[in-house]
Design an enzyme around this catalytic site. Structure first.
Site, mmCIF file in Angstrom:
data_model
loop_
_atom_site.group_PDB
_atom_site.id
_atom_site.type_symbol
_atom_site.label_atom_id
_atom_site.label_comp_id
_atom_site.label_asym_id
_atom_site.label_seq_id
_atom_site.Cartn_x
_atom_site.Cartn_y
_atom_site.Cartn_z
ATOM 1 N N ASP A 182 -9.655 -8.923 -0.094
ATOM 2 C CA ASP A 182 -9.043 -7.679 -0.575
ATOM 3 C C ASP A 182 -8.659 -7.918 -2.033
ATOM 4 O O ASP A 182 -7.480 -8.047 -2.365
ATOM 5 C CB ASP A 182 -7.823 -7.333 0.290
ATOM 6 C CG ASP A 182 -7.161 -6.029 -0.122
ATOM 7 O OD1 ASP A 182 -7.761 -5.281 -0.928
ATOM 8 O OD2 ASP A 182 -6.039 -5.768 0.336
ATOM 9 N N CYS A 217 -10.546 -1.614 -3.748
ATOM 10 C CA CYS A 217 -9.815 -0.508 -4.385
ATOM 11 C C CYS A 217 -10.569 0.012 -5.610
ATOM 12 O O CYS A 217 -10.033 0.816 -6.373
ATOM 13 C CB CYS A 217 -8.405 -0.952 -4.778
ATOM 14 S SG CYS A 217 -8.359 -2.334 -5.940
ATOM 15 N N GLU A 240 -10.803 4.226 -2.017
ATOM 16 C CA GLU A 240 -10.821 2.855 -1.512
ATOM 17 C C GLU A 240 -11.855 2.759 -0.394
ATOM 18 O O GLU A 240 -12.097 3.732 0.323
ATOM 19 C CB GLU A 240 -9.438 2.442 -1.019
ATOM 20 C CG GLU A 240 -8.376 2.600 -2.093
ATOM 21 C CD GLU A 240 -7.291 1.545 -2.043
ATOM 22 O OE1 GLU A 240 -7.304 0.731 -1.107
ATOM 23 O OE2 GLU A 240 -6.437 1.550 -2.944
ATOM 24 N N ASN A 281 -0.312 -8.132 5.124
ATOM 25 C CA ASN A 281 -0.593 -6.769 5.567
ATOM 26 C C ASN A 281 -1.745 -6.712 6.570
ATOM 27 O O ASN A 281 -1.641 -6.079 7.627
ATOM 28 C CB ASN A 281 -0.907 -5.892 4.355
ATOM 29 C CG ASN A 281 -1.168 -4.446 4.711
ATOM 30 O OD1 ASN A 281 -0.273 -3.739 5.152
ATOM 31 N ND2 ASN A 281 -2.402 -3.992 4.511
ATOM 32 N N GLN A 315 0.863 -1.171 0.000
ATOM 33 C CA GLN A 315 0.000 0.000 0.000
ATOM 34 C C GLN A 315 0.907 1.230 0.000
ATOM 35 O O GLN A 315 1.709 1.404 0.915
ATOM 36 C CB GLN A 315 -0.894 -0.001 1.244
ATOM 37 C CG GLN A 315 -1.816 -1.197 1.355
ATOM 38 C CD GLN A 315 -3.002 -1.121 0.410
ATOM 39 O OE1 GLN A 315 -3.173 -0.144 -0.316
ATOM 40 N NE2 GLN A 315 -3.818 -2.162 0.400
#
Length: 367
Positions: free
Chosen positions: A299, A324, A358, A223, A191
């Site tokens: 994600d 995203c 996002e 993450n 990120q």
């Protein structure tokens, strides 16, 4: 944001004050998602400048003079720049020093066409991209430059990769006062807005009041996985990238985490394993029936979730969806809200001065 290339450079697409940008993005999300959710939208803003810890620039040659380039707002054209207010100060301070050093060295500047930066706690990685064979003379010059600038340098050409020394990319994230360490590879997806990433992880943790086991798809280098692992008894996380899985395993060691099982497996393979229609050697030490999944975290890339993945995650009581791309999120929610209801909705401004938005959504199964 003060930038002498504003409107000329195509990197930024919003030119109003930052408060006006945030209002615009918030209103846009509310308009598009209010029929899914009528509660409070959580907003997590960014610093309007010096927020990017990863950056890529082209290189333009005019004799021995070099310039950084970006795509211009006018299609098919380039803009020459000597600074970018969006990059973090670690990269910003390095940019002019690197360019000057490259200009002064014929071996290093010849056939150079691009530069990439990754800034983290352990230092800065500079990747130099070339259209030429990289020989021993080049390698010696590269190592001298790395020592001079106190950076790690990776040089790439077709079929070649040279490192100035040991690659030691380790970053730290501060989430609710807890420090998490992450080892990264040069091609890892990270990120780029570190401060907002920390807020995203903190928000995801808030989505879990109490949990049994967690399943995560598209886990990358961990993450979300590693900070969330402290909220669950067990975690099963999947990722298709071999290097990401290697980093994820290393990151478990760095953070003293022992309750995560990582699988190099895509979503379709995982669904086949859950359905029992196919056996995988990668699962020989993992018994899926031993898990008691209370949450699933996804994600996905910009394309969103496929129909088959949507049908699969419907089997879980709680879904944490990090997106995203609001367009594909909206499409996916049209299906997911047939079985689940939206409990929380967050907007994360990862990229100030752009239209990019996002989102984070927590869904709970309808009774």
């Amino acid at each position: 944001m003060d930038c002498k290339y504003l409107k000329e450079c195509g990197s930024c697409t919003l030119f109003t004050s930052y408060s006006e940008q945030i209002s615009f993005k918030t209103d846009l999300i509310k308009q598009n998602f209010s029929h899914f959710y009528d509660g409070k939208f959580d907003l997590f803003s960014s610093s309007p400048k010096h927020y990017r810890t990863r950056a890529e620039f082209g290189i333009w040659h005019e004799g021995s003079k070099l310039s950084y380039t970006m795509h211009a707002s006018e299609k098919g054209k380039k803009v020459f720049i000597d600074e970018c207010p969006k990059v973090c100060e670690q990269i910003s301070h390095l940019m002019p020093r690197l360019l000057e050093s490259l200009q002064d060295d014929e071996i290093l500047r010849t056939k150079l066409f691009g530069v990439e930066f990754i800034a983290c706690k352990s230092g800065t990685l500079v990747t130099l991209l070339y259209h030429k064979k990289l020989d021993s003379e080049f390698e010696a010059a590269m190592k001298i430059l790395a020592s001079k600038l106190d950076v790690m340098i990776l040089a790439r050409s077709r079929g070649q990769k040279l490192l100035s020394g040991e690659l030691n990319l380790v970053d730290e994230l501060n989430v609710d006062g807890q420090i998490y360490k992450f080892s990264l590879s040069e091609n890892a997806f990270i990120q780029p807005n570190k401060a907002v990433n920390e807020k995203m992880i903190a928000w995801a943790k808030e989505c879990v009041q109490s949990g049994a086991d967690l399943l995560e798809l598209y886990c990358g280098h961990g993450n979300f996985t590693i900070p969330l692992s402290f909220k669950f008894k067990n975690v099963l996380a999947t990722e298709i990238s071999k290097s990401s899985i290697a980093n994820a395993l290393k990151n478990c060691e760095l953070n003293g985490v022992e309750n995560i099982k990582f699988l190099r497996m895509d979503a379709d393979e995982l669904m086949s394993a859950f359905a029992g229609v196919r056996e995988f050697n990668r699962l020989k030490d993992i018994k899926l029936s031993d898990f008691n999944f209370s949450h699933v975290l996804v994600d996905p890339p910009r394309a969103g979730l496929s129909e088959s993945v949507i049908n699969f995650i419907r089997n879980f009581k709680n879904i944490i969806y990090i997106s995203c791309n609001p367009e594909t999120l909206k499409e996916n929610l049209n299906e997911l809200t047939k079985s689940h209801k939206v409990i929380k909705f967050a907007l994360f401004d990862q990229f100030a001065n752009t239209h990019h938005i996002e989102c984070g959504v927590l869904l709970e199964a309808k009774r």
